[in-house]
Design a protein around this motif. Sequence first.
Motif, PDB file in Angstrom:
ATOM      1  N   VAL A 123       0.860  -1.190   0.000  1.00  0.00           N
ATOM      2  CA  VAL A 123       0.000   0.000   0.000  1.00  0.00           C
ATOM      3  C   VAL A 123       0.895   1.239   0.000  1.00  0.00           C
ATOM      4  CG1 VAL A 123      -0.182  -0.081   2.520  1.00  0.00           C
ATOM      5  CG2 VAL A 123      -1.822   1.262   1.223  1.00  0.00           C
ATOM      6  N   THR A 124       0.495   2.207  -0.794  1.00  0.00           N
ATOM      7  CA  THR A 124       1.219   3.487  -0.841  1.00  0.00           C
ATOM      8  C   THR A 124       0.471   4.497   0.023  1.00  0.00           C
ATOM      9  OG1 THR A 124       2.029   3.061  -3.074  1.00  0.00           O
ATOM     10  CG2 THR A 124       2.070   5.345  -2.317  1.00  0.00           C
ATOM     11  N   LEU A 125       1.162   5.047   1.009  1.00  0.00           N
ATOM     12  CA  LEU A 125       0.557   6.029   1.921  1.00  0.00           C
ATOM     13  C   LEU A 125       1.092   7.416   1.602  1.00  0.00           C
ATOM     14  CD1 LEU A 125      -1.099   6.836   4.446  1.00  0.00           C
ATOM     15  CD2 LEU A 125       0.908   6.255   5.833  1.00  0.00           C
ATOM     16  N   THR A 126       0.170   8.370   1.436  1.00  0.00           N
ATOM     17  CA  THR A 126       0.535   9.768   1.204  1.00  0.00           C
ATOM     18  C   THR A 126      -0.086  10.618   2.301  1.00  0.00           C
ATOM     19  OG1 THR A 126       0.579   9.418  -1.195  1.00  0.00           O
ATOM     20  CG2 THR A 126       0.449  11.701  -0.422  1.00  0.00           C
ATOM     21  N   ILE A 127       0.769  11.301   3.058  1.00  0.00           N
ATOM     22  CA  ILE A 127       0.295  12.183   4.131  1.00  0.00           C
ATOM     23  C   ILE A 127       0.434  13.620   3.659  1.00  0.00           C
ATOM     24  CG2 ILE A 127       0.612  12.939   6.513  1.00  0.00           C
ATOM     25  CD1 ILE A 127      -0.457  10.117   6.240  1.00  0.00           C
ATOM     26  N   GLU A 128      -0.690  14.338   3.646  1.00  0.00           N
ATOM     27  CA  GLU A 128      -0.699  15.727   3.218  1.00  0.00           C
ATOM     28  C   GLU A 128      -0.784  16.654   4.420  1.00  0.00           C
ATOM     29  OE1 GLU A 128      -4.057  15.974   0.649  1.00  0.00           O
ATOM     30  OE2 GLU A 128      -3.064  14.924  -1.019  1.00  0.00           O
ATOM     31  N   LYS A 129      -0.296  17.879   4.223  1.00  0.00           N
ATOM     32  CA  LYS A 129      -0.341  18.866   5.303  1.00  0.00           C
ATOM     33  C   LYS A 129      -1.784  19.258   5.601  1.00  0.00           C
ATOM     34  CE  LYS A 129       4.151  21.154   4.975  1.00  0.00           C
ATOM     35  NZ  LYS A 129       4.475  20.887   6.395  1.00  0.00           N
ATOM     36  N   ALA A 130      -2.043  19.552   6.871  1.00  0.00           N
ATOM     37  CA  ALA A 130      -3.386  19.993   7.267  1.00  0.00           C
ATOM     38  C   ALA A 130      -3.664  21.355   6.650  1.00  0.00           C
ATOM     39  CB  ALA A 130      -3.499  20.061   8.792  1.00  0.00           C
ATOM     40  N   PRO A 131      -4.882  21.593   6.135  1.00  0.00           N
ATOM     41  CA  PRO A 131      -5.203  22.891   5.526  1.00  0.00           C
ATOM     42  C   PRO A 131      -5.135  24.010   6.552  1.00  0.00           C
ATOM     43  CG  PRO A 131      -7.186  21.560   5.830  1.00  0.00           C
ATOM     44  CD  PRO A 131      -6.015  20.664   6.126  1.00  0.00           C
ATOM     45  N   VAL A 132      -4.599  25.156   6.125  1.00  0.00           N
ATOM     46  CA  VAL A 132      -4.478  26.319   6.998  1.00  0.00           C
ATOM     47  C   VAL A 132      -5.649  27.256   6.740  1.00  0.00           C
ATOM     48  CG1 VAL A 132      -3.033  28.286   7.647  1.00  0.00           C
ATOM     49  CG2 VAL A 132      -1.972  26.124   6.959  1.00  0.00           C
ATOM     50  N   PRO A 133      -6.371  27.706   7.792  1.00  0.00           N
ATOM     51  CA  PRO A 133      -7.491  28.630   7.585  1.00  0.00           C
ATOM     52  C   PRO A 133      -7.033  29.895   6.885  1.00  0.00           C
ATOM     53  CG  PRO A 133      -7.483  27.777   9.828  1.00  0.00           C
ATOM     54  CD  PRO A 133      -6.181  27.352   9.204  1.00  0.00           C
TER      55      PRO A 133
END
Length: 223
Positions: A123-133
């Motif tokens: 499985v390929t896991l991609t972690i993205e940054k949390a959106p900034v308000p």
Amino acid sequence: MENRCISGWFLLCLLSVSECSQVIGIEGQNITLPFKYDAKSHGLQHICWGKGTIPSSGGCDNEIISTDGSEVTRRSSVRYQLLGDLKTGDVTLTISNTTEIDSGTYGCRVQYVGLFNDEKYHVTLTIEKAPVPTTSETSANVTITPQTMDNHNHGPVTTISTEYSSTVYYSESKSETRGNDLAVILVSILLVLTGVGIVSVLVMRKRWERFATVLQIPAIGGG
């Protein structure tokens, strides 16, 4: 979650018994990499999860957690957990408090007895940054009061409550009205004083003419 084979992993998928998957998560969340083998047909088996592709020689490179079939025997960090029912073959991997460093390929091997019959899962896991308000979303929830503006000198403020703006406008209008009324009163007083002065001059002039006339009468009679 959407399971799909990635073109870059096509050959790897052909060499594995299981399918390829891709999981996308947000930084700071707990992420699960689902996988379950057929424990009912094959019995409980040793399994291992590793970060990277599953080697052909056996075991898991960069092993992060493993079981003897019924319980966890080794793990590299408490962030890695198998929360499913191991006795049913549920060896879903949970990674807690993920960061971008956790992105990459993960592999699970089910170690069946015999040669070249282990089950492999990638499985390929991609972690993205949390959106900034955004700034507009933040400003929409803030109401600036007169006290806040007095205590914090941050230059011009673009977000001001309607109530405060209306109050300032009303106060300025009221001050201007008072100024206009005072000017009218002063002009009226000046006009009245001017009129009184003119009338007084006329009255004094008439009295003076009468007085002069009275003084001239004896002079005329004596001639």
